[in-house]
Design an enzyme around this catalytic site. Structure first.
Site, mmCIF file in Angstrom:
data_model
loop_
_atom_site.group_PDB
_atom_site.id
_atom_site.type_symbol
_atom_site.label_atom_id
_atom_site.label_comp_id
_atom_site.label_asym_id
_atom_site.label_seq_id
_atom_site.Cartn_x
_atom_site.Cartn_y
_atom_site.Cartn_z
ATOM 1 N N CYS A 189 0.824 -1.194 0.000
ATOM 2 C CA CYS A 189 0.000 0.000 0.000
ATOM 3 C C CYS A 189 0.861 1.248 0.000
ATOM 4 O O CYS A 189 2.078 1.198 -0.139
ATOM 5 C CB CYS A 189 -0.894 0.015 1.252
ATOM 6 S SG CYS A 189 -1.759 -1.536 1.543
ATOM 7 N N ILE A 217 -4.033 -7.849 -0.887
ATOM 8 C CA ILE A 217 -3.255 -9.069 -1.100
ATOM 9 C C ILE A 217 -3.751 -10.191 -0.189
ATOM 10 O O ILE A 217 -3.918 -11.326 -0.622
ATOM 11 C CB ILE A 217 -1.752 -8.817 -0.828
ATOM 12 C CG1 ILE A 217 -1.221 -7.671 -1.716
ATOM 13 C CG2 ILE A 217 -0.947 -10.090 -1.023
ATOM 14 C CD1 ILE A 217 -1.219 -7.966 -3.192
ATOM 15 N N GLY A 273 2.959 -2.897 3.412
ATOM 16 C CA GLY A 273 3.846 -4.045 3.368
ATOM 17 C C GLY A 273 3.140 -5.354 3.634
ATOM 18 O O GLY A 273 1.919 -5.468 3.506
ATOM 19 N N GLU A 274 3.939 -6.340 4.003
ATOM 20 C CA GLU A 274 3.425 -7.670 4.350
ATOM 21 C C GLU A 274 4.223 -8.213 5.524
ATOM 22 O O GLU A 274 5.452 -8.068 5.571
ATOM 23 C CB GLU A 274 3.574 -8.650 3.174
ATOM 24 C CG GLU A 274 2.835 -8.270 1.914
ATOM 25 C CD GLU A 274 1.332 -8.392 2.024
ATOM 26 O OE1 GLU A 274 0.853 -9.004 3.007
ATOM 27 O OE2 GLU A 274 0.628 -7.871 1.130
ATOM 28 N N ILE A 308 11.654 -10.716 -19.557
ATOM 29 C CA ILE A 308 11.794 -9.776 -20.659
ATOM 30 C C ILE A 308 13.009 -10.188 -21.474
ATOM 31 O O ILE A 308 14.086 -10.444 -20.926
ATOM 32 C CB ILE A 308 11.981 -8.333 -20.130
ATOM 33 C CG1 ILE A 308 10.664 -7.805 -19.555
ATOM 34 C CG2 ILE A 308 12.476 -7.405 -21.234
ATOM 35 C CD1 ILE A 308 9.576 -7.558 -20.566
ATOM 36 N N SER A 360 10.958 -12.073 -6.469
ATOM 37 C CA SER A 360 12.167 -11.751 -7.224
ATOM 38 C C SER A 360 13.383 -12.385 -6.559
ATOM 39 O O SER A 360 13.316 -12.865 -5.426
ATOM 40 C CB SER A 360 12.359 -10.227 -7.298
ATOM 41 O OG SER A 360 12.966 -9.736 -6.121
#
Length: 629
Positions: A2, A53, A76-77, A291, A363
């Site tokens: 957020c 989420i 955040g989480e 990509i 990631s």
């Protein structure tokens, strides 16, 4: 995931206009398209933007505790919220929602500031305690989530996830910080101990701030630091097993979501490791994306496809041209401050691609910092071995003289480019490494400055902060100190800023399992030889993944997202290069000798020298000046 903002009156509990809070959150709408909230009381106002989420229907913010004594706005989480929730339930706390937000509130009620030791996640949050009239602001250990704050003339303090949230407040005075300009030119980003706007501060990673009515703004308090001074004991097999345990736990904890989840996959060691561990954990095909580039020398998409096939992922790839000039203004605007890492462009593209199918993407960021994966770490480790053999009194004059005589040969094969190494060996390890990570050196940028800018800076030098960090680092070796400084400056200032802004620009939550603080703490205890060996970084991590990942993935040369800025400034951006010296906001700033800027541009355009990185820095600085001031 957020965006947050708030106003806190330090002197008296004056009313807070909700419209001011909404101005601040409206400036960051990309961070939370699924909902927004505003809460005010005498002397306090909190705002929130939500990207849903977990607990999609509940957990609206700002969130009040059951007795309405505490109010939280949170970005955040918390990955271990279920474990913390179970512990708090045993202690008598009741929960109305199924998300992690309410767990933070209960942890604050139970443990106060000590709640930070219990939370494993990426976060920036503020809790207003109405009983004590205090505002508690905290940022996660590694600085994954950002938080800016500033005092105002009326005695209030404002805070927001992004600088643009603060800039939306009409009472914030906008004046540039000359020292931040020097930091930016030194490193290519404005590090967390500085801000482009004078008077604005960034809460450092692993710190909290306790504001109390009637008292001045205190200094932030550090609650966590990474310690490189201890060494793990055990066999290679034992340490390898412990590493795998930490990586599996970190990945598993970050796969909790009530929305579609996937991963970035470049085909490098780090993202491939994350995808392999996700595939082992998941009952469904992992969604991956990458990509590719239409220039073979830059393209890693074949490696990504091989990993996708190996782990049967649901893979999507898109080929883009490195000449992706059309999005420069759009992407640069996300950063507010000047930001010169040109890989922000392909990073934005891969975030766009991921967001088409998922809301959360894991990631591989963090492994290079944790396990010494950058080429500069390998070089520095080798140089430190030489430094340990010869005293500074001998190294300084001998290597300094050799370095001065050795020709600069950037065009030559790497073994013949010894000038930088010789000059580095003539200096201390901290000075040499700081030069290695720098973009525009002290002498070069001072030759560009105007007399007034040199006078404004005085003896200030952007590199000194990093040198001091390395010299005071809780470390045993030069490699330890280099990694410590990278985690304090490069990681939050460049890598995490780039990922946060580009992912949030498309309302995508990016999670970094290899930055789990328990994994970072473990990695910091590894002996140098477990990190760098045989001219390779990340030695133990690569060893641990043998058999799971093929050797030609584990041991191939490192590649990164690249944009061909040298060609751009000799082609489609020629006029932009020339405009830097005349007619631009940068030229009008009075900071630079415009005749010298023109020489730099013309020398590059004519091919007499490669000034692409400097021109890119100056162009990004010019754009930031236009946006902010």
């Amino acid at each position: 995931m957020c965006g947050i903002a708030g106003i806190f009156h330090l002197e008296t509990a004056k009313p807070v206009d909700p419209a001011r809070i909404r101005l601040m959150t409206d400036a960051m709408l990309h961070r939370g398209p699924d909902g927004n909230g505003c809460w005010t009381a005498p002397g306090i106002g909190l705002g929130h933007l939500r990207l849903s989420i977990i607990d999609l229907a509940g957990s609206a913010q700002p969130m009040l505790s059951e007795d309405e004594a505490d109010v939280l706005t949170f970005n955040g989480e918390i990955y271990n919220f279920q474990e913390v929730r179970a512990e708090l339930s045993v202690l008598g706390h009741r929960f109305r929602t199924s998300g992690d937000t309410e767990v933070i509130l209960a942890a604050w009620r139970q443990w106060g500031v000590g709640c930070l030791d219990r939370l494993n996640g990426m976060f920036a949050f503020a809790i207003h305690d109405q009983r004590t009239q205090r505002l508690f602001i905290a940022r996660d250990r590694l600085g994954v989530k950002p938080l800016h704050y500033a005092p105002l003339p009326d005695g209030s303090v404002i805070f927001a996830s992004e600088l643009k949230g603060l800039l939306a407040h009409p009472a914030l005075r906008r004046a540039p910080d000359a020292q931040a300009v020097d930091d930016y030119l030194a490193f290519g980003y404005v590090p967390d101990h500085r801000c482009f706007v004078a008077g604005v501060k960034k809460l450092p990673a692993g710190h909290y701030l306790m504001l109390e009515r009637g008292k001045p703004i205190p200094a932030p308090v550090q609650y966590w630091d990474v310690d490189f001074s201890r060494r793990a004991r055990g066999s290679v097999a034992d340490l390898e097993a412990e590493l795998m345990h930490h990586m599996r736990e970190a990945v598993a904890s970050r796969m909790v979501a009530d929305v579609p989840l996937g991963a970035f996959l470049s085909g490098g060691v780090d993202s491939s490791t994350v995808v392999a561990l996700m595939a082992a954990r998941s009952t469904q095909a992992v969604k991956t994306c990458s990509i590719g580039f239409d220039v073979a020398a830059l393209d890693e998409s074949d490696y990504a496809r091989r990993i996708a096939a190996r782990f049967a992922t649901e893979h999507r790839s898109r080929t883009v041209s490195p000449d992706d000039i059309g999005i420069i203004d759009q992407v640069a605007a996300q950063f507010d401050e000047p930001f010169a890492d040109a890989s922000m462009l392909p990073t934005f593209r891969v975030c766009q691609l991921a967001r088409e199918n998922v809301t959360v993407a894991l990631s591989g960021d963090g492994a290079d910092e944790a396990f010494a994966g950058y080429r500069r770490h390998v070089f520095h480790h080798g140089e430190e071995r030489v430094r340990n053999l010869l005293p500074q009194s001998l190294r300084g004059p001998v290597f300094g003289a050799l370095g001065a005589l050795y020709p600069k040969a950037d065009w030559a094969p790497r073994p013949l480019r010894a000038k930088a190494t010789l000059l580095s060996l003539a200096r201390t390890g901290a000075e040499g490494y700081t030069d290695a990570v720098g973009v525009t050196g002290y002498a070069q940028r001072h030759a560009l400055y105007s007399d007034s800018q040199r006078n404004a800076l005085g003896s200030y030098r952007g590199e000194d902060h990093m040198i001091a960090l390395m010299e005071a680092a809780p470390a045993r070796t030069g490699l330890d100190a280099a990694q410590y400084a990278d985690m304090k400056l490069w990681l939050p200032g460049d890598i995490l800023t780039k990922v946060d802004r580009t992912s949030m620009a498309v309302s995508l939550e990016a999670r970094e399992p290899l930055l789990d603080y328990r994994l970072i703490e473990f990695a910091a205890t590894l002996p140098d030889a477990m990190r760098v060996r045989g001219g390779q970084g990340k030695w133990l991590m690569k060893r641990a993944m043998r058999g799971t990942l093929p050797d030609d993935i584990l041991y191939r040369p490192k590649m990164g997202f690249v944009s061909p800025i040298a060609q751009w400034f000799r082609g489609p951006l020629v006029e932009q290069a020339r405009a830097i010296a005349s007619g631009s906001a940068l030229a009008r700033s009075g900071w630079f000798n415009t005749a010298r800027l023109s020489e730099v541009a013309e020398a590059h355009i004519a091919g007499r020298s490669d000034n692409a990185r400097l021109l890119w820095q100056l162009w990004m600085l010019d754009k930031a000046l236009d946006r902010v001031f």
